[in-house]
Motif scaffolding. Structure first.
Motif, PDB file in Angstrom:
ATOM      1  N   GLU A 190       2.501  -4.351  -8.757  1.00  0.00           N
ATOM      2  CA  GLU A 190       3.943  -4.594  -8.642  1.00  0.00           C
ATOM      3  C   GLU A 190       4.608  -3.572  -7.716  1.00  0.00           C
ATOM      4  OE1 GLU A 190       4.628  -6.487 -13.118  1.00  0.00           O
ATOM      5  OE2 GLU A 190       4.825  -4.318 -12.779  1.00  0.00           O
ATOM      6  N   LEU A 191       4.152  -2.318  -7.847  1.00  0.00           N
ATOM      7  CA  LEU A 191       4.689  -1.283  -6.964  1.00  0.00           C
ATOM      8  C   LEU A 191       4.329  -1.580  -5.511  1.00  0.00           C
ATOM      9  CD1 LEU A 191       6.027   1.439  -6.375  1.00  0.00           C
ATOM     10  CD2 LEU A 191       3.867   2.552  -6.992  1.00  0.00           C
ATOM     11  N   ALA A 192       3.079  -1.997  -5.279  1.00  0.00           N
ATOM     12  CA  ALA A 192       2.657  -2.316  -3.916  1.00  0.00           C
ATOM     13  C   ALA A 192       3.474  -3.457  -3.336  1.00  0.00           C
ATOM     14  CB  ALA A 192       1.170  -2.669  -3.905  1.00  0.00           C
ATOM     15  N   GLU A 193       3.791  -4.420  -4.155  1.00  0.00           N
ATOM     16  CA  GLU A 193       4.585  -5.550  -3.681  1.00  0.00           C
ATOM     17  C   GLU A 193       5.972  -5.098  -3.245  1.00  0.00           C
ATOM     18  OE1 GLU A 193       5.731 -10.095  -5.174  1.00  0.00           O
ATOM     19  OE2 GLU A 193       4.626  -8.721  -6.481  1.00  0.00           O
ATOM     20  N   LEU A 194       6.571  -4.171  -3.992  1.00  0.00           N
ATOM     21  CA  LEU A 194       7.881  -3.643  -3.609  1.00  0.00           C
ATOM     22  C   LEU A 194       7.795  -2.803  -2.334  1.00  0.00           C
ATOM     23  CD1 LEU A 194       9.289  -2.624  -7.115  1.00  0.00           C
ATOM     24  CD2 LEU A 194       9.979  -4.572  -5.710  1.00  0.00           C
ATOM     25  N   ILE A 195       6.718  -2.015  -2.213  1.00  0.00           N
ATOM     26  CA  ILE A 195       6.538  -1.195  -1.008  1.00  0.00           C
ATOM     27  C   ILE A 195       6.376  -2.089   0.213  1.00  0.00           C
ATOM     28  CG2 ILE A 195       4.980   0.419   0.155  1.00  0.00           C
ATOM     29  CD1 ILE A 195       4.425   1.693  -2.561  1.00  0.00           C
ATOM     30  N   ARG A 196       5.565  -3.135   0.077  1.00  0.00           N
ATOM     31  CA  ARG A 196       5.347  -4.049   1.187  1.00  0.00           C
ATOM     32  C   ARG A 196       6.595  -4.891   1.493  1.00  0.00           C
ATOM     33  NH1 ARG A 196       2.149  -1.393   2.892  1.00  0.00           N
ATOM     34  NH2 ARG A 196      -0.118  -1.619   3.013  1.00  0.00           N
ATOM     35  N   GLY A 197       7.461  -5.051   0.534  1.00  0.00           N
ATOM     36  CA  GLY A 197       8.645  -5.876   0.741  1.00  0.00           C
ATOM     37  C   GLY A 197       9.767  -5.182   1.479  1.00  0.00           C
ATOM     38  N   SER A 198       9.642  -3.876   1.693  1.00  0.00           N
ATOM     39  CA  SER A 198      10.683  -3.120   2.393  1.00  0.00           C
ATOM     40  C   SER A 198      10.253  -2.840   3.827  1.00  0.00           C
ATOM     41  CB  SER A 198      10.975  -1.798   1.664  1.00  0.00           C
ATOM     42  OG  SER A 198      11.850  -0.998   2.425  1.00  0.00           O
ATOM     43  N   GLU A 199      11.149  -3.104   4.763  1.00  0.00           N
ATOM     44  CA  GLU A 199      10.850  -2.849   6.177  1.00  0.00           C
ATOM     45  C   GLU A 199      10.568  -1.370   6.415  1.00  0.00           C
ATOM     46  OE1 GLU A 199      10.112  -3.822  10.055  1.00  0.00           O
ATOM     47  OE2 GLU A 199      10.606  -5.220   8.426  1.00  0.00           O
ATOM     48  N   ARG A 200      11.189  -0.529   5.640  1.00  0.00           N
ATOM     49  CA  ARG A 200      11.060   0.918   5.837  1.00  0.00           C
ATOM     50  C   ARG A 200       9.712   1.456   5.387  1.00  0.00           C
ATOM     51  NH1 ARG A 200      12.767   5.245   2.568  1.00  0.00           N
ATOM     52  NH2 ARG A 200      13.483   7.088   3.715  1.00  0.00           N
ATOM     53  N   THR A 201       9.057   0.794   4.420  1.00  0.00           N
ATOM     54  CA  THR A 201       7.820   1.339   3.843  1.00  0.00           C
ATOM     55  C   THR A 201       6.618   0.410   3.989  1.00  0.00           C
ATOM     56  OG1 THR A 201       8.438   0.420   1.680  1.00  0.00           O
ATOM     57  CG2 THR A 201       9.095   2.694   2.146  1.00  0.00           C
ATOM     58  N   ARG A 202       6.793  -0.744   4.586  1.00  0.00           N
ATOM     59  CA  ARG A 202       5.687  -1.704   4.602  1.00  0.00           C
ATOM     60  C   ARG A 202       4.497  -1.242   5.439  1.00  0.00           C
ATOM     61  NH1 ARG A 202       7.854  -7.135   7.164  1.00  0.00           N
ATOM     62  NH2 ARG A 202       9.104  -6.912   5.263  1.00  0.00           N
ATOM     63  N   HIS A 203       4.706  -0.250   6.318  1.00  0.00           N
ATOM     64  CA  HIS A 203       3.618   0.238   7.170  1.00  0.00           C
ATOM     65  C   HIS A 203       2.713   1.238   6.453  1.00  0.00           C
ATOM     66  CE1 HIS A 203       6.630   3.432   7.346  1.00  0.00           C
ATOM     67  NE2 HIS A 203       5.641   4.253   7.660  1.00  0.00           N
ATOM     68  N   ILE A 204       3.079   1.718   5.256  1.00  0.00           N
ATOM     69  CA  ILE A 204       2.309   2.772   4.574  1.00  0.00           C
ATOM     70  C   ILE A 204       0.970   2.204   4.093  1.00  0.00           C
ATOM     71  CG2 ILE A 204       2.289   4.377   2.625  1.00  0.00           C
ATOM     72  CD1 ILE A 204       5.327   4.412   2.712  1.00  0.00           C
ATOM     73  N   PRO A 205      -0.166   2.814   4.453  1.00  0.00           N
ATOM     74  CA  PRO A 205      -1.460   2.363   3.930  1.00  0.00           C
ATOM     75  C   PRO A 205      -1.552   2.626   2.423  1.00  0.00           C
ATOM     76  CG  PRO A 205      -1.722   3.766   5.876  1.00  0.00           C
ATOM     77  CD  PRO A 205      -0.307   3.896   5.443  1.00  0.00           C
TER      78      PRO A 205
END
Length: 382
Positions: free
Chosen positions: A80-95
């Motif tokens: 769920e956390l990964a989905e939120l991270i990927r859903g934000s333009e600001r953080t979606r690039h984080i491996p």
């Protein structure tokens, strides 16, 4: 979960800006172990005990190089956390790398990769494998930082080169045209009194061109060597200030210029460069300051190790201009849309102060602008 950290990486590999790594785990012991494993001189570890804390950290910190997410956490699990991270333009690039103590179910792995993970590890994690994987992403981040710095430097160099060409093709043309016009008038053999006046015009235009050329040379010297070269020697800043003030008053007889001195103003500085600095600051104050308000120069030598000088004038500076005030070719446009001068005066002032190991600050408030220069009493030549 206890790790035995591998041998530290040689210091020669630790370069560039700080690299940030986010670790999310609801077990404090796991956070401490992972921090000890990945800690390095240029690696900043961000630790969160829940998905909500992780999101708060991501809001506060930019440019995270890697995120290690525990899958099995209460309230908000790793997926769920990964989905939120990927859903934000600001953080979606984080491996993202998932770490779990659950069963080796391929369904979990597929789900993790669907959420954007680059890897999926099971506890207990092999420390060498984890460190080597993390270092790949840390090195990529360092390379991105290096490329960003290089791009910025090249962009600034291109901008300065373009401005140099603009100065050579435009600003120097004006005094050169004046010289050519006077030369044409002299060919017509005018009266002796007019010859004298024309000669004065040629001298003024020549001095103006000379100042422009010297400013351009100073920019080139600063870019080539990192800073201007100075030749410190014992001098009295108060005496130099009096000479510069007399010259400025002669050039602006209609303006009110006050000079205040206190304390010991002796030190080891480059006298010519400090005279240039004072002339540029006072000239800037005369040019941009409110005409009906006085320009003030104060010198304070009360401190044992430093001397402080302040130049203040009426008028303000736009807030958006303050952060780049000392950049080269930062000029003010007049109403006709033309730059007033080359925009190099404050840049050269900043270079002179830096070369002496000092600092300069600009402040604009309540209708007054003040430049404050702090100089160590003894400058060391580069």
């Amino acid at each position: 979960m206890i790790f035995a950290p591998p041998a530290a990486q040689p210091a020669s590999h630790r370069t560039g800006a700080c690299v940030k790594c986010l670790i999310v785990d609801d077990v404090p012991e796991n956070l401490v172990a992972l921090q000890a494993l990945l800690k390095d001189e240029d690696v900043e570890i961000l630790m969160a005990g829940s998905g909500a804390q992780a999101l708060e950290l991501l809001l506060a910190h930019n440019d995270v190089a890697l995120a290690l997410l525990d899958v099995q956490m209460p309230e908000m699990n790793g997926f769920e956390l990964a989905e939120l991270i990927r859903g934000s333009e600001r953080t979606r690039h984080i491996p993202l790398i998932f770490i779990t103590a659950g069963s080796r179910d391929q369904g979990w792995q597929f789900r993790g990769y669907e959420k954007g993970a680059v890897d999926f590890l099971y506890k207990p994690v092999d420390p060498h494998m984890l460190v080597n994987k993390a270092r790949v992403f840390f090195d990529l981040q360092r390379q991105r930082h290096a490329l960003a710095r290089e791009l910025q430097e090249r962009t600034e160099a291109l901008y300065i080169n373009e401005m140099l060409m603009a100065v050579l093709s435009h600003d120097l043309r004006s005094p050169l045209s004046a010289i050519m016009a006077v030369a044409s008038a002299l060919q017509r053999a005018p009266e002796p009194a007019k010859v004298q006046a024309l000669a004065c015009n040629v001298q003024q235009a020549g001095r103006r061109m000379g100042r422009m050329i010297e400013d351009l040379l100073d920019v080139t010297r600063a870019r080539q060597h990192g800073r201007l070269a100075i030749e410190p020697a014992p001098m009295d800043l108060g005496q130099q200030a009096q000479r510069v003030v007399q010259e400025v008053r002669a050039g602006h007889p209609e303006r009110h210029l006050r000079l205040e001195q206190q304390g010991d103003l002796r030190g080891e500085w480059d006298e010519e460069r400090l005279g240039q600095m004072l002339a540029n600051l006072l000239g800037n104050a005369m040019h941009h300051g409110t005409p009906d308000q006085p320009v003030e120069l104060s010198l304070d030598g009360a401190a044992a190790d430093t001397v402080v000088l302040r130049v203040s004038n009426g008028g303000g500076i736009d807030a958006e201009l303050l952060p780049r005030l000392f950049a080269p070719f930062t000029g003010r446009r007049n109403r006709a849309g033309q730059y007033q001068g080359l925009g190099l005066g404050l840049f050269i002032v900043h270079q002179i102060v830096q070369a002496h190991g000092g600092t300069i600050d600009a402040a604009s408030q309540a209708g007054r602008t003040c430049f404050t220069v702090t100089l160590p009493r003894r400058a060391v030549a580069a």
